[in-house]
Enzyme design. Sequence first.
Site, PDB file in Angstrom:
ATOM      1  CG  ASN A   1      -1.123  18.079 -73.069  1.00  0.00           C
ATOM      2  OD1 ASN A   1      -1.492  17.146 -72.365  1.00  0.00           O
ATOM      3  ND2 ASN A   1      -1.231  18.078 -74.389  1.00  0.00           N
TER       4      ASN A   1
ATOM      5  CE  LYS B   1       1.654  16.513 -75.829  1.00  0.00           C
ATOM      6  NZ  LYS B   1       2.241  16.599 -77.160  1.00  0.00           N
TER       7      LYS B   1
ATOM      8  CG  HIS C   1      -3.599  17.722 -77.997  1.00  0.00           C
ATOM      9  ND1 HIS C   1      -2.833  16.904 -78.792  1.00  0.00           N
ATOM     10  CD2 HIS C   1      -2.757  18.626 -77.439  1.00  0.00           C
ATOM     11  CE1 HIS C   1      -1.569  17.292 -78.696  1.00  0.00           C
ATOM     12  NE2 HIS C   1      -1.500  18.345 -77.883  1.00  0.00           N
TER      13      HIS C   1
ATOM     14  CD  GLU D   1      -0.111  14.459 -78.883  1.00  0.00           C
ATOM     15  OE1 GLU D   1      -0.517  14.235 -77.739  1.00  0.00           O
ATOM     16  OE2 GLU D   1       0.941  15.092 -79.127  1.00  0.00           O
TER      17      GLU D   1
ATOM     18  CD  GLU E   1      -1.046  22.415 -78.701  1.00  0.00           C
ATOM     19  OE1 GLU E   1      -0.238  22.670 -77.806  1.00  0.00           O
ATOM     20  OE2 GLU E   1      -1.571  21.305 -78.841  1.00  0.00           O
TER      21      GLU E   1
ATOM     22  N   GLY F   1       6.059  18.306 -80.408  1.00  0.00           N
ATOM     23  CA  GLY F   1       6.983  17.232 -80.051  1.00  0.00           C
ATOM     24  C   GLY F   1       8.121  17.050 -81.041  1.00  0.00           C
TER      25      GLY F   1
ATOM     26  CB  SER G   1       8.738  22.588 -80.031  1.00  0.00           C
ATOM     27  OG  SER G   1       8.554  21.289 -80.565  1.00  0.00           O
TER      28      SER G   1
END
Length: 257
Positions: A10, A12, A96, A98, A168, A174, A214
């Site tokens: 991904n 991003k 996701h 985010e 996730e 991250g 991560s």
Amino acid sequence: MGRKPIIAGNWKMNNTIEESLELVGAVKKQSVDTYKVEVIVAPPFTAIRHVFDELGETSIQVAGQNLFWEDSGAFTGEVSARMLKQAGCKWVIIGHSERRQYFGETDVTVGKRLKAALMAELKAIMCVGETLEEREAGRAFDVLDTQVAGGLKGVEKSGLSKIAIAYEPVWAIGTGKTATSDQADEAHARIRGKLEALYGKEEAQAMRILYGGSVKPDNAKELLSRSNVDGALVGGASLKAGAFTAIISAGIDALAQ
Ligand code: PGA
């Protein structure tokens, strides 16, 4: 036949067209063995077609990072499933964290996007995961149950083969803080249990559940060797060809165990 693992990158909001071509060119060169593992990259919208063309005859697949559920119309800034498909995508990432965190995505809108993907014959990686606050309050599993059931609401059994779930945990994305393989396996088992309650044992056993947060070359093998972990959704480490291909190799090694 076991579940074929998926390693998905991904990207991003990273990489111009030029940078995307450089990255995917380098991944391609490392002769990725997609016979044993399904490999997917999710570039930003602007680079999708370029990446698809660059991948050419390889079996590395391309995904969108999001879509809107309408087919076309006055929805400024949005992209439809059909548009993604035409640009070369076989997959799309839906929900996701985010998107949930910064763009107001809810289980209802995740469900709408998921169904739009299936209607257009795009496969989908649906993301779920708890925040640190929810984990510390002992609510992680409730959150997973709700997100899985909410996102899949209205999806028929026949659509399941086109869906993978990505667990996730928000606190691991991250941050360099990976879930331990025990934590990942346990959460995946819970998700599989929920899928079984919704669709039955056979369907739940067939579904692939990826871990994301991560994932790096040095922790990938340990995570991917767990029985409920059927692949990885990789953010930061997918931006470096060497790290990404090392994770793919770790997936293949884990299979051999
Ligand atoms: P990360 O991101 O690997 O950079 O933690 C994973 C993701 O958000 O998909």
